[in-house]
Structure formats: C-alpha cells, structure tokens
Design an enzyme around this catalytic site. Structure first.
Site, mmCIF file in Angstrom:
data_model
loop_
_atom_site.group_PDB
_atom_site.id
_atom_site.type_symbol
_atom_site.label_atom_id
_atom_site.label_comp_id
_atom_site.label_asym_id
_atom_site.label_seq_id
_atom_site.Cartn_x
_atom_site.Cartn_y
_atom_site.Cartn_z
ATOM 1 N N SER A 168 0.830 -1.217 0.000
ATOM 2 C CA SER A 168 0.000 0.000 0.000
ATOM 3 C C SER A 168 0.860 1.261 0.000
ATOM 4 O O SER A 168 0.343 2.370 0.094
ATOM 5 C CB SER A 168 -0.927 0.001 1.225
ATOM 6 N N ASN B 219 -1.966 -2.955 13.237
ATOM 7 C CA ASN B 219 -3.424 -2.763 13.195
ATOM 8 C C ASN B 219 -3.876 -1.541 13.986
ATOM 9 O O ASN B 219 -4.731 -0.783 13.531
ATOM 10 C CB ASN B 219 -4.138 -4.024 13.707
ATOM 11 N N HIS C 39 -39.361 24.460 -9.815
ATOM 12 C CA HIS C 39 -39.425 23.726 -11.097
ATOM 13 C C HIS C 39 -38.689 24.478 -12.208
ATOM 14 O O HIS C 39 -39.047 24.368 -13.373
ATOM 15 C CB HIS C 39 -40.867 23.464 -11.536
ATOM 16 N N SER D 147 -13.581 28.246 -26.581
ATOM 17 C CA SER D 147 -13.775 27.037 -27.379
ATOM 18 C C SER D 147 -12.684 26.982 -28.438
ATOM 19 O O SER D 147 -12.175 28.016 -28.876
ATOM 20 C CB SER D 147 -15.150 27.090 -28.041
ATOM 21 N N LYS E 131 -17.454 31.748 -27.689
ATOM 22 C CA LYS E 131 -17.754 31.013 -26.457
ATOM 23 C C LYS E 131 -16.948 31.458 -25.249
ATOM 24 O O LYS E 131 -15.780 31.809 -25.350
ATOM 25 C CB LYS E 131 -17.508 29.496 -26.675
ATOM 26 N N ASN F 177 -16.849 29.536 -21.653
ATOM 27 C CA ASN F 177 -17.467 28.381 -20.994
ATOM 28 C C ASN F 177 -17.137 28.288 -19.502
ATOM 29 O O ASN F 177 -16.007 28.536 -19.102
ATOM 30 C CB ASN F 177 -16.996 27.089 -21.677
ATOM 31 N N GLU G 232 -18.471 22.947 -14.296
ATOM 32 C CA GLU G 232 -18.891 21.660 -14.859
ATOM 33 C C GLU G 232 -18.036 20.538 -14.277
ATOM 34 O O GLU G 232 -18.515 19.440 -13.988
ATOM 35 C CB GLU G 232 -18.784 21.685 -16.384
ATOM 36 N N TYR H 65 -9.264 -6.927 12.554
ATOM 37 C CA TYR H 65 -8.654 -6.382 11.341
ATOM 38 C C TYR H 65 -8.687 -7.401 10.201
ATOM 39 O O TYR H 65 -8.468 -8.590 10.403
ATOM 40 C CB TYR H 65 -7.197 -5.960 11.611
HETATM 41 N N1 ARG Z 1 -1.086 -1.463 5.205
HETATM 42 C C1 ARG Z 1 -2.012 -1.950 6.166
HETATM 43 C C2 ARG Z 1 -3.312 -1.163 6.031
HETATM 44 O O1 ARG Z 1 -3.305 -0.145 5.455
HETATM 45 C C3 ARG Z 1 -1.486 -1.831 7.545
HETATM 46 C C4 ARG Z 1 -1.993 -2.823 8.548
HETATM 47 C C5 ARG Z 1 -1.569 -4.171 8.191
HETATM 48 N N2 ARG Z 1 -1.772 -5.121 9.205
HETATM 49 C C6 ARG Z 1 -1.662 -6.416 8.956
HETATM 50 N N3 ARG Z 1 -1.777 -7.187 9.918
HETATM 51 N N4 ARG Z 1 -1.479 -6.859 7.758
HETATM 52 O O2 ARG Z 1 -4.344 -1.553 6.499
#
Ligand code: ARG
Length: 460
Positions: free
Chosen positions: A22, A109, A155, A276, A282, A284, A289, A316
């Site tokens: 991540s 966690n 309306h 445009s 134009k 815009n 938008e 978790y």
């Molecule tokens: N990268 C994990 C998350 O964002 C961190 C926690 C991971 N914990 C684990 N036991 N795998 O949730």
C-alpha cells in the site's frame, strides 16, 4: 527480507508483493506514523518497558527520518509493504537492535488506525477552513446584492421575487451545516486506538492516557476489537464530503445556468472561464462543470467504503487497506474543488439589470396580487382564482400586472384600487417579506450578521 523473516523460509513473490503493498498511496501518512511512533516510544520509556537511552535514540532518529523525508533527502522505498514497515526498517537499518524495540506493545493494526485518525483530523480542519473561506466570499457578494431583485424559482419556473443576496445565503446555510457535520465527525475521529495492538490489547503495562495526551486525542477506544476494526469515522468523513460536493454541484449548476445567454445573470471573470477551440464567441464555465462532474467520484468512494466494510468479521482484515485510496481521493477532490471555486465566485460580476428584467417577466408578483385581495377581505382561494383569471387576461393581451389599467383590474374585481400598484411593485414585494428567514434586505442583513458572529466565535 520482510520483518516476519523468522516464520518464513522464502521471500514474498514479487507480483504478490506489489499486490499486497500500500506504500504507493499510504506514504502520505509518514508524518503521522512518525509522530505516533515518537509518542509510543516515550510512553514505553516512561513505563520502563524500554530504557530511557534506547527511547532517546529512537526518538532522535525518528525525528531525523522525518526531517529527511520532509526535505526529500530520504527517498521512500516503494518496494516496502507500507509506510509503517518502511519507517520501521529505516530506523532498524540505522539503529540496529535498538530500532527493533519500537514495535513493542504495538501492532500495525492499531498503528494504521492511529495514523489515519491523525491524518483525517488535520484534513477535517482543512476542509472546514476552506468552507469558511467560501462562506466569507459568498457573504461579501451577498452584501453587495441585498436589494438586487431576481426571480426565485420552483421547477425552474419563475415563482416569486427574492434578492440575489437571499439566494446566495441559502448556500451559506448549506455550507454551515456541512461544517457542523464535519465538527461532529471530528469528535468520533478524535479517539485514540493505540494500545489495542493486533486485536486483544497487550500484557505490557502501557499507559494509553499518556499517549492520548501526547497526541492530543480526546478519549481512548473502549474495546480493543472495535478499536482496530472501526472505520466508521472514515465513512463519515467520506459522507460529509459527498454532501459538500452535492452542495457545490448544485451551486455549480446554478452558476452554469446564470452564465448562459438565456439567463445572463452573472459574468465570469476571464481568468476563470475557458474558450472554445472552434467557436470564437464562447466563454465556458468549465470549472463548475468539472466540480459537478467530480461529485460522482466522491459518491463512488463512499459506496466503496461502505461495501468494503459490510462483510468483515472482527477484527482487522486486509480489505481495510482499501479505505485509503477512497478517502484520500475524496479529500483531494473536495479541497481542489473548493480552492478553485473560491476565486471564481469572488470575481464573477453580477448583472443586476438582467436579474431585474427577468423578475419583471413571468408574473412573479401574482401571489402578492392575490394577497392584496385577501387583505381586502376576500378568502385566499377566491383571491387566487381571480388573480389566475387576471394572469390569463394578461397573457392573452400581452400585458403584465404592472401595466394593467385600474379599470381592467376593477372589471375583474371591484375591490381593486390604485394601491394595487404599490402592492405588486417588485421592490415592495421583497421588502414586505419581512419575516425571519425571508428575502427582505433587513432580514438578509440580520442573517449575515448572525453568520459572521458565529464564524468569529469558532476556533478554526
Ligand atoms: N497497510 C495496512 C493497512 O493499510 C497496515 C496494517 C496491516 N496489518 C496487517 N496485519 N497486515 O491496512
């Protein structure tokens, strides 16, 4: 080698590592991760779980890492699983076995929940600040347009006379509700999860109250399972953002309409409109938008979060790693939209004449004509019918209520007198709607003062 090398005999497969990782998106949590670790380390030393010397070395090195990351001296290793692992391994690389003591009485966690809570607390406040700036800009515009008469619509049909200030202040009320929703979400975000460890707390004699004070939280979580598996505060923030975006989108839609040749109520400053590639005439309103368009992705993020959580057993589960991209995207989106809309709203020019002209057409003072008859003793339903007939007569004869002669009025009902013209005068129609919450300049001015006082009283 991964931090769990004792249990494993092989390295993680490269593709699996990428899938599992991540760090490409949670690296933005580096500051919160380090500050959380520093508070945790100080607590471990205070409780004599690690020595003071070790704690000092860890804190000092973590501060160095923070400084290096902030100044781009230390580069994030995108091979790491996540930001927590990266910082811990960097610390261990530098401090050897001392660094390995940081993770005592802690799990990723509770660590990840802490980091997100700290990050969201900051971002909730940032969004509140932007909303307040927008409110101030809208108030400035409202003050310049307290007696700018325009048609109010239902309306999308011209309905009754109001002022542009009154219309703008409706959005201020929406954004004030958004702020109070954010403040409420802040309360539930401001609770310390650290100490829940993986799911069942710890046997060490940790001091959660101390960490709470160090990191400026209001309270500590009361159940370790819930503490690591709760993401309600993320969902709440995503919801708050979706509602803000819905409000911004409605505002944008009106700005788009007001800029059109059909309305021409406002004109955007050249710096906040686009041309445009083919049509030279134009101008815009692309920005509005895009705001309207981007609203959808924040709804998508909210739906993703709700769906991601709905089947998870306690506590978790790795699914929860998916919370970050959604909430980060919503935060980035709403901040970008607010930031871009602010100067656009501040600089648009109001075409008072066109608003007035629109108000003069469409018989928006018809209710006032009926109310005139009511004041002369006619029951409202009857007065409504008589006025309806007058409107039909006007349409047939290409007239309006202002230029009907008194004889024409009297032909429809003998109660009409010269004072009808006063009662249907657009300015009077607005001024006479002098009840709390109404469009009369006195009331709108009062409303503006109430909002100003409220904003002054608040901390941020
Ligand atoms: N990268 C994990 C998350 O964002 C961190 C926690 C991971 N914990 C684990 N036991 N795998 O949730």
């Amino acid at each position: 080698m991964a931090l769990w090398e004792g249990r494993f005999k092989k390295e993680l497969d490269a593709k699996t590592n990428d899938f599992n990782s991540s760090i490409s998106f949670d690296n933005r949590l580096y500051k919160q991760d380090i500050l959380g670790s520093i508070a945790h380390t100080k607590m471990l030393a205070k409780q004599k779980i690690i020595s003071k010397d070790d704690a000092n070395s860890i804190v000092e090195e973590l501060l160095k890492i923070l400084n290096e990351l902030e100044n781009n001296i230390l580069k994030i290793d995108f091979e790491a699983e996540d930001i927590h692992m990266f910082i811990e391994s960097e610390l261990t690389k530098r401090l050897g076995s001392i660094g390995k003591k940081l993770h005592t009485a802690r799990s990723r966690n509770d660590q990840v929940s802490l980091d997100i809570r700290m990050y969201l607390k900051e971002e909730i406040n940032n969004v509140i600040i932007l909303l307040k700036k927008l409110i101030n800009v809208i108030i400035e515009k409202a003050e310049e347009n307290l007696d700018t008469v325009m048609p109010g619509y239902t309306h999308l049909q011209r309905a009754q006379p109001i002022t542009f200030a009154h219309h703008l202040m409706a959005y201020v009320e929406m954004f004030l509700r958004d702020i109070s929703r954010l403040e409420d979400t802040f309360k539930r975000t401001n609770i310390l999860p650290l100490g829940n460890c993986a799911l069942a707390g710890t046997t060490y004699n940790i001091d959660r109250e101390y960490v709470k004070e160090e990191l400026n939280f209001d309270d500590i979580t009361k159940n370790s399972l819930d503490g690591v598996s709760d993401r309600d505060f993320v969902i709440e923030f995503a919801f708050d953002i979706s509602v803000i975006m819905m409000h911004l989108s409605r505002f944008s839609e009106e700005i788009i309409l007001w800029c059109s040749w059909e309305f021409k109520f406002i004109e955007l400053d050249d710096s906040f409109a686009t041309g445009s590639s083919i049509m030279p005439q134009k101008k815009n309103p692309d920005i509005t938008e895009l705001v309207r368009g981007k609203t959808g992705r924040t709804y998508g993020n909210l739906m993703n979060l709700l769906t991601m959580m709905k089947g998870l057993p306690l506590a978790y589960n790795k699914d929860m790693q998916e919370d970050k991209e959604s909430i980060f995207d919503s935060i980035d989106t709403v901040k970008m939209c607010l930031d871009t809309l602010l100067p656009m709203v501040k600089t648009f020019k109001v075409n008072k004449e066109n608003m007035k002209n629109a108000a003069l057409k469409g018989f928006i003072n018809a209710t006032d004509c009926a109310d005139y008859l009511v004041r002369k003793g006619i029951p409202f339903r009857e007065a409504y019918k008589i006025t309806g007939e007058i409107i039909a007569y006007c349409i047939e004869n290409n007239k309006n209520l202002e230029n009907l002669t008194i004889n024409e009025y009297k032909q429809k009902n003998c109660n009409f007198d010269e004072d009808i013209y006063n009662s249907i005068d657009l300015i009077n129609c607005v001024v006479n709607r002098n009840i709390e919450g109404g469009p009369s300049p006195i009331q709108v001015k009062k409303h503006i003062e109430i909002v100003k006082t409220r904003l002054k009283k608040e901390k941020i």
